[in-house]
Structures are given as C-alpha cells and as structure tokens.
Scaffold this active site. Structure first.
Site, PDB file in Angstrom:
ATOM      1  N   ASP A 145       0.930  -1.355   0.109  1.00 36.70           N
ATOM      2  CA  ASP A 145      -0.097  -0.087  -0.020  1.00 36.70           C
ATOM      3  C   ASP A 145       0.880   1.287   0.075  1.00 36.70           C
ATOM      4  O   ASP A 145       1.715   1.308   0.826  1.00 36.70           O
ATOM      5  CB  ASP A 145      -0.895  -0.112   1.363  1.00 36.70           C
ATOM      6  CG  ASP A 145      -1.908   0.999   1.440  1.00 36.70           C
ATOM      7  OD1 ASP A 145      -2.905   0.682   0.503  1.00 36.70           O
ATOM      8  OD2 ASP A 145      -1.688   2.035   2.034  1.00 36.70           O
TER       9      ASP A 145
ATOM     10  N   GLU B 187       1.736  -0.726  -5.037  1.00 42.28           N
ATOM     11  CA  GLU B 187       0.627   0.391  -5.269  1.00 42.28           C
ATOM     12  C   GLU B 187       1.392   1.780  -5.159  1.00 42.28           C
ATOM     13  O   GLU B 187       1.573   2.273  -4.024  1.00 42.28           O
ATOM     14  CB  GLU B 187      -0.512   0.341  -4.103  1.00 42.28           C
ATOM     15  CG  GLU B 187      -1.456   1.339  -4.644  1.00 42.28           C
ATOM     16  CD  GLU B 187      -2.087   2.384  -3.425  1.00 42.28           C
ATOM     17  OE1 GLU B 187      -3.259   2.768  -3.772  1.00 42.28           O
ATOM     18  OE2 GLU B 187      -1.581   2.394  -2.460  1.00 42.28           O
TER      19      GLU B 187
HETATM   20  C1  GLC Z   1      -4.257   3.007  -0.594  1.00 41.36           C
HETATM   21  C2  GLC Z   1      -5.315   2.395  -0.572  1.00 41.36           C
HETATM   22  C3  GLC Z   1      -6.808   2.991   0.174  1.00 41.36           C
HETATM   23  C4  GLC Z   1      -6.112   3.748   1.265  1.00 41.36           C
HETATM   24  C5  GLC Z   1      -4.920   4.470   1.335  1.00 41.36           C
HETATM   25  C6  GLC Z   1      -4.171   4.449   2.680  1.00 41.36           C
HETATM   26  O1  GLC Z   1      -4.401   4.156  -1.562  1.00 41.36           O
HETATM   27  O2  GLC Z   1      -5.626   1.471  -1.843  1.00 41.36           O
HETATM   28  O3  GLC Z   1      -7.738   2.432  -0.010  1.00 41.36           O
HETATM   29  O4  GLC Z   1      -7.078   4.614   1.661  1.00 41.36           O
HETATM   30  O5  GLC Z   1      -3.816   3.735   0.405  1.00 41.36           O
HETATM   31  O6  GLC Z   1      -3.851   3.341   3.193  1.00 41.36           O
END
Ligand code: GLC
Length: 556
Positions: free
Chosen positions: A220, A282
């Site tokens: 994440d 991500e």
């Molecule tokens: C990422 C996740 C999202 C979350 C953010 C903070 O973007 O996909 O859902 O709110 O991180 O953890």
C-alpha cells in the site's frame, strides 16, 4: 536499434514466474461474502466462495486488509499486522483460507500497509505518553509546531483525504504539544522509515505472513514511505498521483529515491523463501519510466499500472498507454500489468459511461451528473476484453466480472469513506465501488450473506447483475470473462509478443498469440478481421461488422 520494429512488436516481459502471466483477482473482504449475517464480509465467507474464482479462471487473489483495525479507513489503518480483526474472523480462518486456496490451485496475496499504522497500534499508543524526543515518538513523524506557541502545523502538507496532514497531540502534562504527520486520515499516523526499528519490524511482519504460506504482498502507498528529509512546504494541491509533469519538482512526500532501498531489502527476504513469492507496488507514480523503477530486477515484481486505469476511452489514448507501458517495463525486464478497477476508484462500468474523462474520480453521488449505464457497460466490456488480450498480468476487481456498476446514488448518510467528511462534503469518496456483491438475485442481500444486512446498501437494480442470473447465460458479462480467461490461457496471450495491425484514430488492432484483436472506438461499424470469431464484447451487426465500442478476438 530499429525503433520501428520495437513499435511494431512488443514483448510481454520476461518468461517464467507465475506472476508474469497471472490474472489476479482483488477481494475486498468487507464486501465479498458474509458468512455470519452481520452485514460485513468475512474470511469464512471468502473461503466458502473460492469455487467462484476457480470457475472464473483466475490464478491468484489479492485480499485487501483484514487485520485488527478501528476501521477509520476500512482497514487500511492497521492496529496489529499479525492478526485478524474479529469483524473478519480469526487467524485460524486466514490459515484455512490460504490452505483452501492452495488446494484449489489459487495463489494468495495479502495487503501490507507500511506507510502508516493505525493510531490504535501499540506503537502509537506508546508514543503519546512517551513525550517529545522519546524513542517511541521516533517511530513516527512528530514535529514541534510553528509560531511562538507552536500552534501552526510544521508545514503546509495536505492529507489525501482533505484537510491538513498534521494533527496536534496533547502532551502527558495536559498541554497542547507536538504535531504528527498523517498523509491520510488522522487515525493513520505516518511511520518514520529512517528509523531502523521500523524497517526491522516490517521485515518481521513479512516473515510472519510468508511463514503462513502467502504468495506475496500488495504494498500500500509504496511511493510514500520515505519523505524528503527537510519536510519542505509543498504549495501544490495534494494529489496522490504525482510526478506526471516532469518539468515540475517532485512532491516532497511521494516517490523519493530512498524508498527503493526498502524494497531491495524486502526482495532479498522474499527471494529467500521457496515458491516464487511476490511484491506488488501500489505506487501512483507517473510517467511509466518512473514507475518502472519500482520493478527493477532487485526490487518489486509488479506495480499497478494506474496510467492504464486513467487512460481515456479513445483509440489514441489506449494505444499510447499500451505502447508506453510495454516499453517502460520491458526496459527493466519486468512484466507489464493492467488494471481497470479497484476499491479506490469509480468502477469502470460507470467511469466509462461518464462524459467527464480521466481522473482518479472520487465518487459519484445523488445530484452529481450520472453515468450512462448502457454506454458504460458496453465500453467496460470492450475495455476488459482489450485488457485481457494484452501481454502481461491483469488485475480484476471483485464484481467487474458481473459488469457491476458503481452505486452512484448511495445516500450520503450511508457513506463511510473518511474522504466525505474530511473534504467538507466536496468529495463523495470511494463507498460506491465497495458495495457488497450480488450473488443470487432472489436471496436476502442478493446472497451476500444469510440475512438482509449489508454494511453499505445495495441498489435495487442489482438483481440483474447477480451471478446466478449470468451463469450459463450466453453473452452475459460473467460468461464473457470466463471465455476470455480460458482463451487467454489457451493462446498464451500473456506471453506476447504483440504486433500492431492498426493504430488509427478509431480502430486499434493487433496480433497476439495467433489471434487478431480489434477494438472499434469509432461511431461507425467496421469490418471484422477475417477468421473464426472466438470472443466478442457485444454481438456483431447484421452485416457481420464490429459496431462501436466493441472488442473482438478472431483466430485467423
Ligand atoms: C491506498 C489504498 C486506499 C487507502 C490508502 C491509505 O491508496 O488503496 O484504500 O485509503 O492507501 O492506506
């Protein structure tokens, strides 16, 4: 090097490694299946429904967080990285899920949230009473405030969810004190990745889940861990997607070079385990060349290709994103990935039905311009069929195989995404793509659970999308996905190479794995490629031509 040749024939990344060809299905545990009828999806619910995924034909699942959490950000605020929240079950349910998935030949990837913990994490709870300058505070980003009374935040950074990225704490003596950084919700304090203790802790968390048999981690906010050391001001509006304008300075909170050393260390750890465990970033980073740095040979295995998700539905835009993505990942020897939907963006069956193009669309609600549902679904099916014919690995988000739209008329009082409150009710947020799935048209909660309960209300129109209305129905979205996944495997489409046949303003066509794939973005129908029609996102017209917003797969 002959650039024309690379333009015409593009490889699909390195051979080998299950992930280079995998279709990975994102499960959002809150909304997949509820075994106990409390309206919240859970791990036993997922385990009981794994047959759906083998029937669909995916290779792996990625589970969004199920760890103990106050749920300030739907579980992306983790209070304990080594357990399961009672909302979702117990640790033994996670073990059972992993074992059942393995028995069915499905790999399991779990979510790792290293940028921040929950404010309920034992570390943050210890940091508050420990006071300024303590080793407990040094695990986070605490700073004194500005101004004589220290009542101004340490810098001007904004939270991704709206409002300031700093919150002031009350010190043990009862006086207002230091501020802590949270790029997201106040309940998500950012960790200090310059602190070796933080690095050690996450290596240990990785080991914990690797030892339990997971096949990898979706990381994440992978571009956020390391901040520019001086925490310099950043006058620009807060955008999680950054760096797309190369002329602009890099935002001091995103995509700092220091993050890569973290992933090199993690890569050494996952490589020490048998069975090809993977790391997936991500990272909302553009351009593609900058994102490709996360998937250099000694770093992560994959990164989500959000440029693909954000690309407009036009032939030039889709051509540009496909060619750029393949070239950028090829340059570092990594597989390309593709993604159209996830739990943070408007579902593509609705996004592509909007007249407003692009953007990380932050929700649609009552009173907003509504998408055209028919156009959206038609384009979504064409986009999915185009995606599944591309070399590389593809990510699906639960429900897209049903053609599920966004819930675009969710009552505002039902919203739970912190974005809605923190943006002062200017951004609807992400609840509309998180609504529990419809499995059976005539069952309570459409078969999501044994009762009517559903943590977000399901729209009345969802009966028609239920799995049992689509199974064995020729032409249904579900059967289209199943056929595409089977054909993708049979014809080795994930391996490429891709050779362009047509890159005009209205039609894209390419060869891959012995198939001709054609998408018609134009208003007028176009001739179908000659050969046997294997798969089509909508019927051809009466003259056998490919109508607007349709993708076909043809064997020559
Ligand atoms: C990422 C996740 C999202 C979350 C953010 C903070 O973007 O996909 O859902 O709110 O991180 O953890």
């Amino acid at each position: 090097m002959n650039t024309d040749a690379t333009q015409q024939e593009q490889p699909g990344g390195p051979a080998g490694g299950w992930w280079t060809e995998a279709v990975i299905y994102q499960i959002y545990p809150r909304s997949f299946a509820d075994s106990d009828g409390d309206g919240m999806g859970d791990l036993p619910g997922i385990t009981a429904r794994l047959g759906h995924l083998t029937e669909l034909g995916v290779d792996a699942v990625w589970l969004s967080p199920f760890y103990p959490s106050p749920q300030a950000d739907a579980g992306y605020d983790v209070a304990d990285y080594r357990d399961v929240d009672p909302l979702f079950g117990r640790l033994s349910d996670a073990d059972a899920l992993i074992a059942e998935a393995r028995a069915r030949g499905l790999r399991v990837i779990v979510d790792l949230v290293p940028n921040h913990t929950s404010s309920a994490h034992r570390w943050f709870r210890a940091a508050l009473p420990a006071g300024p300058g303590s080793p407990e505070r040094a695990r986070y980003v605490f700073r004194d405030g500005l101004g004589p009374a220290g009542d101004q935040p340490p810098n001007d950074w904004q939270s991704v969810f709206g409002g300031p990225a700093w919150t002031r704490v009350t010190e043990p003596d009862g006086r207002p004190g230091q501020w802590y950084l949270h790029l997201f919700d106040t309940g998500q304090p950012d960790l200090n990745w310059d602190n070796p203790e933080v690095r050690e802790e996450f290596l240990d968390v990785l080991r914990f889940w690797l030892d339990r048999g997971v096949d990898g981690f979706r990381v994440d906010v992978a571009h956020g861990l390391v901040k520019q050391a001086d925490l310099t001001n950043w006058q620009e509006p807060q955008e999680i997607l950054s760096g797309n304008d190369v002329a602009k300075p890099r935002p001091p909170m995103w995509d700092q070079d220091g993050v890569h050393e973290v992933y090199r260390e993690w890569r050494r750890l996952v490589d020490s385990y048998p069975g090809e465990r993977i790391l997936v970033a991500e990272a909302w980073v553009e351009p593609a060349e900058r994102l490709a740095r996360y998937v250099r040979p000694d770093e992560m295995h994959q990164a989500f290709n959000f440029e693909h998700l954000l690309a407009a539905w036009t032939a030039p835009a889709q051509y540009a994103v496909v060619t750029r993505s393949l070239e950028a990942t090829d340059a570092v020897g990594a597989p390309t990935t593709w993604v159209l939907s996830n739990h943070d963006v408007v579902r593509h069956a609705s996004r592509l039905g909007l007249t407003t193009a692009g953007g990380r669309l932050n929700g649609i609600g009552i009173g907003d311009p509504q998408p055209d549902a028919a156009v959206g679904l038609r384009r979504a099916r064409a986009a999915s069929l185009l995606m599944l014919a591309l070399p590389g690995s593809a990510y699906l988000y639960q429900g897209e195989e049903l053609g599920l739209p966004e819930h675009t008329t969710l009552p505002d009082e039902a919203r739970q995404d912190p974005t809605w409150e923190r943006s002062g009710h200017t951004q609807r947020g992400r609840d509309g793509c998180r609504v529990p799935l419809p499995w059976e048209a005539d069952a309570p909660s459409y078969g999501f659970g044994p009762t009517d309960a559903s943590w977000l209300p399901q729209p009345p129109s969802w009966a028609e999308y239920a799995l049992d209305r689509q199974r064995d129905v020729p032409g249904s979205t579900y059967e289209m996905y199943r056929a595409a996944l089977r054909l993708r495997r049979e014809h080795g489409l994930a391996r490429g190479p891709l050779a362009w046949l047509s890159t005009g303003d209205e039609v894209l066509a390419f060869r891959n794995g012995g198939l001709t794939v054609l998408t018609n973005f134009g208003a007028a129908a176009v001739p179908a490629p000659t050969g046997e029609l294997l798969c089509s996102s909508a019927p051809l017209d009466e003259d056998g031509r490919v109508p607007t917003d349709v993708t076909v797969w043809v064997r020559a």
